[in-house]
Design a protein around this motif. Structure first.
Motif, short mmCIF file in Angstrom:
data_model
loop_
_atom_site.label_atom_id
_atom_site.label_comp_id
_atom_site.label_asym_id
_atom_site.label_seq_id
_atom_site.Cartn_x
_atom_site.Cartn_y
_atom_site.Cartn_z
N GLU A 39 0.85 -1.17 -0.04
CA GLU A 39 0.05 0.07 0.17
C GLU A 39 0.63 1.28 -0.07
N GLU A 44 -1.70 -0.72 -6.00
CA GLU A 44 -2.64 -1.64 -6.97
C GLU A 44 -2.36 -3.23 -6.62
N SER A 46 -1.82 -6.25 -3.87
CA SER A 46 -2.12 -7.00 -2.65
C SER A 46 -1.87 -8.29 -2.80
N ASP A 59 -4.78 -4.87 -8.88
CA ASP A 59 -6.19 -4.06 -8.97
C ASP A 59 -6.15 -3.20 -10.27
N PHE A 60 -6.66 -3.44 -11.06
CA PHE A 60 -7.09 -2.71 -12.58
C PHE A 60 -7.78 -1.32 -12.16
N GLY A 61 -8.50 -1.38 -10.99
CA GLY A 61 -9.36 -0.01 -10.51
C GLY A 61 -10.50 -0.18 -11.06
N ASP A 62 -11.09 -1.13 -11.88
CA ASP A 62 -12.20 -1.15 -12.27
C ASP A 62 -12.96 -2.35 -11.82
N TYR A 65 -9.07 -7.94 -11.24
CA TYR A 65 -7.79 -8.18 -10.94
C TYR A 65 -7.11 -9.14 -11.72
#
Length: 158
Positions: A39, A44, A46, A59-62, A65
């Motif tokens: 973090e 992005e 984890s 995490d692509f943010g949308d 994953y």
């Protein structure tokens, strides 16, 4: 930070960064191998499940994953996982109050995106160093593009 590209073929090789970090090995391990650590320098990412055959999640943010399989896990000295078709490896060497981090991306299929990844890892390693030295490290788009150009020339040189 020292860097070396060991070219094997036109499409394969190892990009290696070695950096001495202020911090003991456990502190550095927690930065590179835990969600709380990620973090701070690569939010992005984890840890889905630690350990060999565990997962690193991007995490692509949308809501989507990308899952990367952990292929080597030896706390507090070694973390390796798939990175697209390549492999990234973090090796830590205990130096007491400092730790040597050797980062390797093993490139099995050099693409036009690979220099972008390498430039990104370069920036991430500098962010890790900044965290351990209690200083802010950020990059402008121009600085990123300069690193991208540098690695594009290095990886694609004849």
């Amino acid at each position: 930070m020292q860097e070396t590209y060991n070219k094997q073929t036109d499409k394969t090789g190892d990009m290696i960064f070695e950096i001495e970090l202020k911090g003991n090995i456990e502190t550095v391990w927690n930065l590179i191998a835990t969600t709380k650590g990620f973090e701070q320098w690569f939010p992005e990412i984890s840890v889905g499940e630690p350990g060999v055959n565990g997962l690193i999640l991007f995490d692509f943010g949308d809501g989507q994953y990308e899952e990367s399989t952990i292929t080597a896990y030896e706390p507090p000295t070694l973390l390796q996982y798939d990175w697209d078709k390549n492999t990234v490896r973090f090796e830590l060497t205990d130096q007491g109050d400092t730790t040597i981090l050797t980062f390797t991306e093993s490139i099995v299929n050099l693409t036009t995106h690979t220099p972008r990844d390498i430039a990104g890892w370069h920036m991430c390693l500098q962010r890790i160093q900044g965290i351990l030295e209690s200083r802010e490290v950020s990059f402008t788009e121009d600085e990123f593009l300069a690193l991208f150009d540098k690695y594009q020339a290095l990886l694609f040189e004849k």
